[in-house]
Design a protein around this motif. Structure first.
Motif, short mmCIF file in Angstrom:
data_model
loop_
_atom_site.label_atom_id
_atom_site.label_comp_id
_atom_site.label_asym_id
_atom_site.label_seq_id
_atom_site.Cartn_x
_atom_site.Cartn_y
_atom_site.Cartn_z
N TRP A 1 0.84 -1.52 0.46
CA TRP A 1 0.10 0.66 -0.10
C TRP A 1 0.68 0.75 -0.09
O TRP A 1 0.46 1.93 -0.89
N ILE A 2 1.93 1.48 0.89
CA ILE A 2 2.83 2.31 1.04
C ILE A 2 3.41 2.94 -0.51
O ILE A 2 3.52 3.75 -0.80
N LEU A 3 3.96 1.71 -0.79
CA LEU A 3 4.63 1.81 -2.68
C LEU A 3 3.39 2.55 -3.76
O LEU A 3 4.06 3.03 -4.43
N ILE A 4 2.45 2.11 -3.30
CA ILE A 4 1.87 2.22 -4.11
C ILE A 4 1.33 3.53 -3.99
O ILE A 4 0.96 4.91 -5.14
N LEU A 5 1.32 4.09 -2.89
CA LEU A 5 1.01 5.82 -3.05
C LEU A 5 2.42 6.24 -2.76
O LEU A 5 1.45 7.81 -3.38
N LEU A 6 2.93 5.79 -3.26
CA LEU A 6 3.94 6.82 -3.16
C LEU A 6 4.27 6.79 -5.09
O LEU A 6 4.49 7.81 -5.43
N PHE A 7 4.30 5.72 -5.87
CA PHE A 7 4.82 5.54 -6.75
C PHE A 7 3.60 6.01 -8.01
O PHE A 7 3.43 6.70 -8.76
N PHE A 8 1.93 5.73 -7.68
CA PHE A 8 0.94 6.38 -8.22
C PHE A 8 -0.04 6.98 -7.13
O PHE A 8 -0.88 6.70 -7.13
N PRO A 9 0.31 8.61 -7.21
CA PRO A 9 0.09 9.30 -5.47
C PRO A 9 -1.76 9.07 -5.55
O PRO A 9 -2.62 8.86 -5.25
N LEU A 10 -2.02 10.14 -6.86
CA LEU A 10 -3.96 10.15 -7.48
C LEU A 10 -4.06 8.41 -7.42
O LEU A 10 -5.08 8.83 -6.50
N ILE A 11 -4.22 7.55 -8.24
CA ILE A 11 -4.26 6.16 -8.31
C ILE A 11 -4.50 5.69 -7.02
O ILE A 11 -5.33 5.21 -6.82
N GLY A 12 -2.90 5.69 -6.45
CA GLY A 12 -2.78 5.28 -5.13
C GLY A 12 -4.00 5.57 -3.87
O GLY A 12 -4.33 4.52 -3.57
N LEU A 13 -5.17 6.63 -4.29
CA LEU A 13 -4.79 7.48 -2.61
C LEU A 13 -6.06 7.29 -3.47
O LEU A 13 -6.73 6.97 -2.59
N ILE A 14 -6.97 6.94 -4.22
CA ILE A 14 -8.82 6.46 -4.71
C ILE A 14 -8.39 5.29 -4.63
O ILE A 14 -9.78 4.74 -3.49
N ILE A 15 -7.51 4.16 -4.95
CA ILE A 15 -8.13 3.60 -4.27
C ILE A 15 -7.53 2.99 -3.26
O ILE A 15 -8.57 1.67 -2.88
N TRP A 16 -6.88 3.70 -1.92
CA TRP A 16 -6.94 3.13 -1.03
C TRP A 16 -8.15 3.43 0.22
O TRP A 16 -8.78 2.84 0.53
N PHE A 17 -8.31 4.75 -0.80
CA PHE A 17 -9.49 5.68 -0.23
C PHE A 17 -11.33 4.45 -0.49
O PHE A 17 -11.73 4.03 0.39
N LEU A 18 -11.18 4.15 -1.60
CA LEU A 18 -12.23 2.67 -2.06
C LEU A 18 -11.78 1.46 -0.72
O LEU A 18 -12.96 0.63 -0.61
N LEU A 19 -10.66 0.85 -1.17
CA LEU A 19 -10.40 -0.07 -0.99
C LEU A 19 -9.61 -0.50 0.61
O LEU A 19 -9.21 -1.68 0.90
N GLY A 20 -9.67 0.42 0.92
CA GLY A 20 -8.73 0.35 1.99
C GLY A 20 -9.22 0.47 3.73
O GLY A 20 -10.09 -0.76 3.21
N PRO A 21 -8.07 0.05 4.64
CA PRO A 21 -8.89 0.19 5.50
C PRO A 21 -10.56 0.77 5.74
O PRO A 21 -10.45 2.25 5.75
N LYS A 22 -11.25 0.23 6.35
CA LYS A 22 -12.26 1.07 7.14
C LYS A 22 -12.56 0.84 8.32
O LYS A 22 -11.58 0.15 9.41
N GLY A 23 -12.70 1.88 9.13
CA GLY A 23 -13.19 2.23 10.01
C GLY A 23 -11.78 3.57 10.82
O GLY A 23 -11.27 3.55 10.62
#
Length: 59
Positions: A37-59
């Motif tokens: 997740w950290i690598l995705i957020l670092l290398f693909f900031p826009l797409i990674g952040l969108i994916i993290w908001f949709l599929l990342g940890p809840k709560g």
């Protein structure tokens, strides 16, 4: 005027990405998912952040 607004938006974007990385690092997930997740957020900031908001940890 445009440079100041762009700089401010860039700073806000950087803060959001850093916040997401900290949330990932503090999550109870295993080391490998955190690293991915950290690598995705670092290398693909826009797409990674969108994916993290949709599929990342809840709560």
């Amino acid at each position: 005027m445009g440079i100041e607004i762009t700089g401010l938006l860039g700073l806000i974007w950087l803060i959001i990405v850093i916040w997401a990385i900290v949330k990932v690092a503090k999550s109870p997930a295993g080391a490998l998912p955190k690293l991915l997740w950290i690598l995705i957020l670092l290398f693909f900031p826009l797409i990674g952040l969108i994916i993290w908001f949709l599929l990342g940890p809840k709560g």
